[in-house]
Design a protein around this motif. Structure first.
Motif, PDB file in Angstrom:
ATOM      1  N   VAL A  53       0.831  -1.213   0.000  1.00 41.73           N
ATOM      2  CA  VAL A  53       0.000   0.000   0.000  1.00 41.73           C
ATOM      3  C   VAL A  53       0.863   1.259   0.000  1.00 41.73           C
ATOM      4  CG1 VAL A  53      -1.660   1.340   1.353  1.00 41.73           C
ATOM      5  CG2 VAL A  53      -1.979  -1.124   1.072  1.00 41.73           C
ATOM      6  N   VAL A  54       1.887   1.290   0.851  1.00 46.10           N
ATOM      7  CA  VAL A  54       2.775   2.458   0.923  1.00 46.10           C
ATOM      8  C   VAL A  54       3.489   2.666  -0.415  1.00 46.10           C
ATOM      9  CG1 VAL A  54       4.892   3.350   1.980  1.00 46.10           C
ATOM     10  CG2 VAL A  54       3.109   2.368   3.406  1.00 46.10           C
ATOM     11  N   GLY A  55       3.900   1.584  -1.061  1.00 46.28           N
ATOM     12  CA  GLY A  55       4.569   1.711  -2.347  1.00 46.28           C
ATOM     13  C   GLY A  55       3.663   2.313  -3.409  1.00 46.28           C
ATOM     14  N   ARG A  56       2.393   1.930  -3.406  1.00 49.39           N
ATOM     15  CA  ARG A  56       1.464   2.462  -4.409  1.00 49.39           C
ATOM     16  C   ARG A  56       1.100   3.912  -4.139  1.00 49.39           C
ATOM     17  NH1 ARG A  56      -2.787  -2.624  -5.282  1.00 49.39           N
ATOM     18  NH2 ARG A  56      -1.303  -3.987  -6.405  1.00 49.39           N
ATOM     19  N   ARG A  57       0.936   4.249  -2.886  1.00 47.87           N
ATOM     20  CA  ARG A  57       0.521   5.612  -2.543  1.00 47.87           C
ATOM     21  C   ARG A  57       1.638   6.639  -2.728  1.00 47.87           C
ATOM     22  NH1 ARG A  57      -3.164   5.313   2.986  1.00 47.87           N
ATOM     23  NH2 ARG A  57      -4.999   4.287   2.045  1.00 47.87           N
ATOM     24  N   ASN A  58       2.860   6.214  -2.595  1.00 50.10           N
ATOM     25  CA  ASN A  58       3.974   7.166  -2.621  1.00 50.10           C
ATOM     26  C   ASN A  58       4.856   7.005  -3.854  1.00 50.10           C
ATOM     27  OD1 ASN A  58       3.881   8.504   0.230  1.00 50.10           O
ATOM     28  ND2 ASN A  58       3.629   6.320   0.620  1.00 50.10           N
ATOM     29  N   ARG A  59       4.327   6.411  -4.903  1.00 53.37           N
ATOM     30  CA  ARG A  59       5.104   6.242  -6.124  1.00 53.37           C
ATOM     31  C   ARG A  59       5.473   7.612  -6.699  1.00 53.37           C
ATOM     32  NH1 ARG A  59       2.363   2.228 -10.117  1.00 53.37           N
ATOM     33  NH2 ARG A  59       2.811   0.904  -8.303  1.00 53.37           N
ATOM     34  N   ASP A  60       6.744   7.806  -7.028  1.00 57.49           N
ATOM     35  CA  ASP A  60       7.264   9.037  -7.625  1.00 57.49           C
ATOM     36  C   ASP A  60       7.140  10.247  -6.704  1.00 57.49           C
ATOM     37  OD1 ASP A  60       7.843   7.605  -9.950  1.00 57.49           O
ATOM     38  OD2 ASP A  60       5.852   7.985 -10.782  1.00 57.49           O
ATOM     39  N   ARG A  61       6.936  10.019  -5.412  1.00 63.02           N
ATOM     40  CA  ARG A  61       6.886  11.134  -4.459  1.00 63.02           C
ATOM     41  C   ARG A  61       8.193  11.186  -3.681  1.00 63.02           C
ATOM     42  NH1 ARG A  61       1.730  10.932  -0.735  1.00 63.02           N
ATOM     43  NH2 ARG A  61       2.818  12.754   0.087  1.00 63.02           N
ATOM     44  N   PRO A  62       8.713  12.392  -3.404  1.00 66.53           N
ATOM     45  CA  PRO A  62       9.973  12.489  -2.654  1.00 66.53           C
ATOM     46  C   PRO A  62       9.798  12.009  -1.222  1.00 66.53           C
ATOM     47  CG  PRO A  62       8.990  14.659  -2.944  1.00 66.53           C
ATOM     48  CD  PRO A  62       8.180  13.723  -3.787  1.00 66.53           C
ATOM     49  N   ASP A  63      10.826  11.377  -0.687  1.00 72.09           N
ATOM     50  CA  ASP A  63      10.814  10.853   0.675  1.00 72.09           C
ATOM     51  C   ASP A  63      11.403  11.910   1.600  1.00 72.09           C
ATOM     52  OD1 ASP A  63      10.518   9.194   2.799  1.00 72.09           O
ATOM     53  OD2 ASP A  63      12.218   7.893   2.333  1.00 72.09           O
ATOM     54  N   THR A  64      10.549  12.756   2.167  1.00 68.70           N
ATOM     55  CA  THR A  64      11.014  13.905   2.939  1.00 68.70           C
ATOM     56  C   THR A  64      11.325  13.523   4.379  1.00 68.70           C
ATOM     57  OG1 THR A  64       8.756  14.518   3.536  1.00 68.70           O
ATOM     58  CG2 THR A  64       9.647  15.458   1.512  1.00 68.70           C
ATOM     59  N   LEU A  65      12.307  14.194   4.954  1.00 72.01           N
ATOM     60  CA  LEU A  65      12.689  13.954   6.342  1.00 72.01           C
ATOM     61  C   LEU A  65      11.840  14.752   7.318  1.00 72.01           C
ATOM     62  CD1 LEU A  65      16.583  14.119   6.010  1.00 72.01           C
ATOM     63  CD2 LEU A  65      15.197  12.059   6.275  1.00 72.01           C
ATOM     64  N   TRP A  66      11.386  15.935   6.883  1.00 72.95           N
ATOM     65  CA  TRP A  66      10.747  16.887   7.796  1.00 72.95           C
ATOM     66  C   TRP A  66       9.234  16.806   7.724  1.00 72.95           C
ATOM     67  CZ3 TRP A  66      14.031  19.297  11.024  1.00 72.95           C
ATOM     68  CH2 TRP A  66      15.378  19.355  10.643  1.00 72.95           C
ATOM     69  N   LEU A  67       8.600  17.078   8.851  1.00 74.77           N
ATOM     70  CA  LEU A  67       7.156  17.223   8.870  1.00 74.77           C
ATOM     71  C   LEU A  67       6.772  18.501   8.129  1.00 74.77           C
ATOM     72  CD1 LEU A  67       6.492  16.283  12.615  1.00 74.77           C
ATOM     73  CD2 LEU A  67       5.812  14.940  10.615  1.00 74.77           C
ATOM     74  N   PRO A  68       5.566  18.582   7.553  1.00 81.39           N
ATOM     75  CA  PRO A  68       5.160  19.791   6.814  1.00 81.39           C
ATOM     76  C   PRO A  68       5.284  21.045   7.673  1.00 81.39           C
ATOM     77  CG  PRO A  68       3.607  18.017   6.424  1.00 81.39           C
ATOM     78  CD  PRO A  68       4.540  17.533   7.497  1.00 81.39           C
ATOM     79  N   GLY A  69       5.958  22.047   7.123  1.00 81.01           N
ATOM     80  CA  GLY A  69       6.133  23.313   7.813  1.00 81.01           C
ATOM     81  C   GLY A  69       7.206  23.321   8.871  1.00 81.01           C
ATOM     82  N   GLN A  70       7.949  22.226   9.026  1.00 84.99           N
ATOM     83  CA  GLN A  70       8.984  22.132  10.057  1.00 84.99           C
ATOM     84  C   GLN A  70      10.395  22.222   9.497  1.00 84.99           C
ATOM     85  OE1 GLN A  70       8.333  21.973  13.411  1.00 84.99           O
ATOM     86  NE2 GLN A  70       6.219  22.307  12.785  1.00 84.99           N
ATOM     87  N   GLU A  71      10.531  22.495   8.198  1.00 85.67           N
ATOM     88  CA  GLU A  71      11.858  22.586   7.603  1.00 85.67           C
ATOM     89  C   GLU A  71      12.633  23.742   8.242  1.00 85.67           C
ATOM     90  OE1 GLU A  71       9.090  22.818   5.882  1.00 85.67           O
ATOM     91  OE2 GLU A  71       8.930  20.922   4.764  1.00 85.67           O
ATOM     92  N   PRO A  72      13.933  23.591   8.471  1.00 83.88           N
ATOM     93  CA  PRO A  72      14.737  24.685   9.037  1.00 83.88           C
ATOM     94  C   PRO A  72      14.707  25.912   8.136  1.00 83.88           C
ATOM     95  CG  PRO A  72      15.948  22.617   9.087  1.00 83.88           C
ATOM     96  CD  PRO A  72      14.727  22.371   8.257  1.00 83.88           C
TER      97      PRO A  72
END
Length: 364
Positions: free
Chosen positions: A261-280
């Motif tokens: 399921v995770v593979g299908r939902r996140n195909r071609d999406r970047p694997d981000t380290l930060w939570l939304p809006g929490q980037e330094p």
């Protein structure tokens, strides 16, 4: 039955004293496994772009949570030694005697890691992917504790790697001198082999979004099923199988579903380290960088296409007019040049006097 040609001797002791302080092999194996897992995690997570010292900070939350969860799982999955007719509930706190359930460690350890990462604005899935190979190494090293404690071994065997067990640690019903399957060794070899498989699959299929971790769960449980079925220590039996066998089968299936399921939902999406809006501050989100790269790529493709069309036009013109294209300026220059030639001819005609004119000048 022929006697075995060789065997694996068990350690003569599992505890040493340094002054008044006891040093137990089981505890050392667990600590060594934790250090190995942390070292691998730290290198892998920083290589992904994770902040430095994150592994250490999260470990201060994850390890205590994991140890407590592992002990709780063991006590509730093997309750007779603590709550049975001859059990002692206080022994549930004697962790050094052995008895840590991996699934309790993973479940409660994940809670501790999630809490620590959330405080830093980081996502759990990339962290779990970085941790997965280290978990297998830690589990392999931790099994040395079972070897020193002479516990959790398999049934009798005549194989040359049969394990010797002292009389004090024999499961009731077996004679002294019987050799047993060294399940600790089987799990060590399996786990270390699965580290290689996990790293290969991660690179080959570019796994991310937590899929490395769920693949680890599948690989570990696949080995745990057959190793668990070899063991002869006391365990809860459900429908003819040990409880840990059913647990491993169930967790394998759950991990497989999540992996797909995770593979299908996140195909071609970047694997981000930060939570939304929490980037330094000053760090562009991974999604934005990915979009920018796509836009740049599309713009470059447009420029290349326009350039190729312009080149095609010039080539066609060159084929039509071998002398090459003529600009308006060169045409004007040619026209001016033709007019100059006519003027030169007129001047030349004017400079030659007619006979009549010459005669008139002579008369004057």
């Amino acid at each position: 039955m022929l006697p075995p040609l060789a065997s694996i001797p068990s350690p003569s002791q599992a505890e040493w004293a340094i002054g008044p302080f006891p040093v137990r092999a089981y505890a050392l194996a667990i600590l060594l496994g934790i250090v190995a897992a942390w070292w691998i995690l730290d290198r892998r997570y920083t290589a992904k772009g994770g902040p430095k010292d994150t592994a250490m900070d999260v470990a201060f939350w994850m390890v205590p949570f994991g140890i407590v969860g592992a002990r709780i799982y063991h006590v509730f999955s093997s309750p007779d030694a603590y709550f049975g007719p001859d059990g002692d509930p206080v022994r549930a706190f004697y962790i050094w005697e052995g008895g840590l359930g991996i699934w309790g460690a993973v479940a409660l350890g994940a809670v501790g890691a999630w809490l620590a990462l959330r405080r830093r604005g980081l996502r759990l899935a990339p962290f779990a992917d970085a941790l997965a190979p280290g978990l297998l190494v830690a589990q392999a090293v931790g099994r040395l504790g079972n070897y020193f404690n002479q516990e959790l071994y398999g049934g009798p065997t005549t194989l040359p790697w049969g394990l010797e067990i002292d009389e004090a640690h024999l499961v009731p019903g077996y004679e002294v001198g019987t050799l047993f399957h060294p399940t600790f060794l089987y799990e060590m070899v399996w786990n270390l082999a699965m580290v290689a498989v996990l790293l290969w699959a991660e690179r080959r299929f570019r796994l991310g979004h937590g899929r490395v971790f769920w693949l680890y769960v599948m690989l570990y449980t696949a080995g745990r099923v057959w190793i668990e079925m070899l063991r002869i220590d006391d365990a809860e039996i459900v429908l003819g199988l040990r409880l840990n066998v059913w647990t491993s089968i169930l967790i394998f299936l759950v991990a497989l579903v999540i992996f797909v399921v995770v593979g299908r939902r996140n195909r071609d999406r970047p694997d981000t380290l930060w939570l939304p809006g929490q980037e330094p501050v000053g760090v562009e989100p991974d999604e934005a960088r990915a979009d920018a790269d796509v836009a740049v790529g599309e713009g470059a493709a447009g420029v290349d296409a326009a350039g190729s069309r312009s080149s095609d036009v010039h080539a066609a013109t060159a084929q039509t007019d071998p002398a090459g294209p003529r600009t308006d300026d060169s045409a004007s220059t040619d026209a001016a040049g033709s007019r100059t030639d006519e003027a030169a001819a007129t001047d030349a005609a004017g400079s030659e006097p007619t006979d009549g004119a010459s005669a008139s000048d002579q008369k004057v």
